[in-house]
Design a protein around this motif. Structure first.
Motif, PDB file in Angstrom:
ATOM      1  N   ASP A 161      -0.204  -2.306  -5.045  1.00  8.27           N
ATOM      2  CA  ASP A 161      -1.511  -2.962  -5.132  1.00  8.27           C
ATOM      3  C   ASP A 161      -2.636  -2.020  -4.737  1.00  8.27           C
ATOM      4  O   ASP A 161      -3.757  -2.136  -5.246  1.00  8.27           O
ATOM      5  N   ASP A 162      -2.357  -1.109  -3.813  1.00  7.26           N
ATOM      6  CA  ASP A 162      -3.344  -0.115  -3.410  1.00  7.26           C
ATOM      7  C   ASP A 162      -2.647   1.220  -3.184  1.00  7.26           C
ATOM      8  O   ASP A 162      -1.536   1.271  -2.650  1.00  7.26           O
ATOM      9  N   ILE A 163      -3.321   2.298  -3.583  1.00  7.72           N
ATOM     10  CA  ILE A 163      -2.893   3.657  -3.273  1.00  7.72           C
ATOM     11  C   ILE A 163      -4.040   4.321  -2.535  1.00  7.72           C
ATOM     12  O   ILE A 163      -5.188   4.294  -3.007  1.00  7.72           O
ATOM     13  N   HIS A 172       0.818   3.756 -11.668  1.00  9.96           N
ATOM     14  CA  HIS A 172       1.607   3.146 -10.596  1.00  9.96           C
ATOM     15  C   HIS A 172       0.834   2.090  -9.814  1.00  9.96           C
ATOM     16  O   HIS A 172       1.250   1.701  -8.727  1.00  9.96           O
ATOM     17  N   LEU A 173      -0.261   1.616 -10.401  1.00 13.95           N
ATOM     18  CA  LEU A 173      -1.001   0.500  -9.835  1.00 13.95           C
ATOM     19  C   LEU A 173      -0.773  -0.749 -10.671  1.00 13.95           C
ATOM     20  O   LEU A 173      -0.738  -0.688 -11.899  1.00 13.95           O
ATOM     21  N   VAL A 196       0.844  -1.192   0.000  1.00 14.32           N
ATOM     22  CA  VAL A 196       0.000   0.000   0.000  1.00 14.32           C
ATOM     23  C   VAL A 196       0.880   1.242   0.000  1.00 14.32           C
ATOM     24  O   VAL A 196       1.870   1.316   0.728  1.00 14.32           O
ATOM     25  N   LEU A 197       0.484   2.233  -0.791  1.00 13.99           N
ATOM     26  CA  LEU A 197       1.089   3.560  -0.757  1.00 13.99           C
ATOM     27  C   LEU A 197       0.091   4.535  -0.156  1.00 13.99           C
ATOM     28  O   LEU A 197      -1.034   4.660  -0.646  1.00 13.99           O
ATOM     29  N   ASP A 198       0.490   5.212   0.925  1.00 17.79           N
ATOM     30  CA  ASP A 198      -0.280   6.326   1.485  1.00 17.79           C
ATOM     31  C   ASP A 198       0.311   7.598   0.887  1.00 17.79           C
ATOM     32  O   ASP A 198       1.375   8.053   1.298  1.00 17.79           O
ATOM     33  N   LEU A 199      -0.385   8.148  -0.095  1.00 22.12           N
ATOM     34  CA  LEU A 199       0.125   9.276  -0.877  1.00 22.12           C
ATOM     35  C   LEU A 199      -0.366  10.588  -0.272  1.00 22.12           C
ATOM     36  O   LEU A 199      -1.566  10.839  -0.204  1.00 22.12           O
ATOM     37  N   GLY A 240      -5.162  -3.615  -9.006  1.00 23.73           N
ATOM     38  CA  GLY A 240      -4.960  -2.715  -7.880  1.00 23.73           C
ATOM     39  C   GLY A 240      -5.988  -1.605  -7.849  1.00 23.73           C
ATOM     40  O   GLY A 240      -6.703  -1.353  -8.832  1.00 23.73           O
ATOM     41  N   SER A 241      -6.073  -0.916  -6.710  1.00 25.95           N
ATOM     42  CA  SER A 241      -7.117   0.092  -6.524  1.00 25.95           C
ATOM     43  C   SER A 241      -6.570   1.405  -5.985  1.00 25.95           C
ATOM     44  O   SER A 241      -5.642   1.418  -5.175  1.00 25.95           O
ATOM     45  N   LEU A 242      -7.185   2.487  -6.436  1.00 23.12           N
ATOM     46  CA  LEU A 242      -6.975   3.814  -5.881  1.00 23.12           C
ATOM     47  C   LEU A 242      -8.159   4.135  -4.974  1.00 23.12           C
ATOM     48  O   LEU A 242      -9.319   4.022  -5.391  1.00 23.12           O
TER      49      LEU A 242
END
Length: 199
Positions: free
Chosen positions: A125-127, A150-151, A61-64, A155-157
């Motif tokens: 996989d997730d942002i 970038h997914l 997971v990316l916490d943007l 994957g999901s935004l």
């Protein structure tokens, strides 16, 4: 000129607030700080809603635009097998997200980055993001469009916003870019939107 949460190097006077907060069965301890979203003695309602709604699509997971780290750190606490990366353009945000990770003994990666420009990996996989609506449509459009690139497939935004205060615009941009968008949950004018990369 007034500063915003997406200021790279805040010059505002540094003021801290310390608090504990529980979501589901996890209690975390935080320091929030002036010049970083969200400077308060509790996790803001929109971030709470996103944390409660989130379910992993894969393993990382990316916490943007992580701010002081509430979303990414709660995701790590609730889903300890996830690899979590927290990023923000705001240097003070990264400093306090790192401090909060240490305080809660959570192993995450942190990086200072303007959107995806300095991230150590290409795909997730997730942002997840509580995006800076005040930064304007151009930046948030870039956030949504770049997130798609970038997914990984499948994957999901995940974005959260007040629907009538810019959220509906984000929803439309997500639908245009991804070909799909879901209102995962609605509460008090706030909605969590999810788009998946299907190809």
């Amino acid at each position: 000129m007034s500063e915003h949460y997406y200021t790279e190097n805040p010059s505002s006077k540094l003021i801290e607030k310390q608090f504990s907060f529980s979501i589901k069965d996890k209690t975390l301890h935080f320091k929030s700080v002036s010049g970083v979203f969200a400077f308060s003695e509790k996790v803001d309602k929109a971030s709470q809603l996103l944390i409660k709604a989130f379910s992993p699509s894969g393993t990382d997971v990316l916490d943007l635009g992580c701010g002081y780290g509430a979303i990414g750190l709660f995701i790590k606490a609730l889903f300890p097998d996830q690899k979590v990366l927290l990023s923000d353009i705001n240097s003070r945000a990264i400093e306090y997200a790192a401090l909060n990770a240490r305080e809660n003994n959570l192993e995450v990666e942190l990086v200072k980055s303007d959107l995806f420009s300095n991230l150590p990996q290409a795909a997730f996989d997730d942002i997840v993001s509580n995006p800076p609506i005040a930064a304007g449509k151009k930046l948030n459009t870039e956030l949504i469009h770049q997130s798609y690139e970038h997914l990984r497939p499948g994957g999901s935004l995940w974005l959260v916003a007040f629907h009538n205060k810019g959220g509906s615009t984000l929803r439309n941009i997500m639908s245009d870019r991804y070909g799909n968008v879901q209102d995962v949950v609605k509460s008090g004018g706030i909605r969590v939107y999810r788009s998946s990369r299907t190809e």
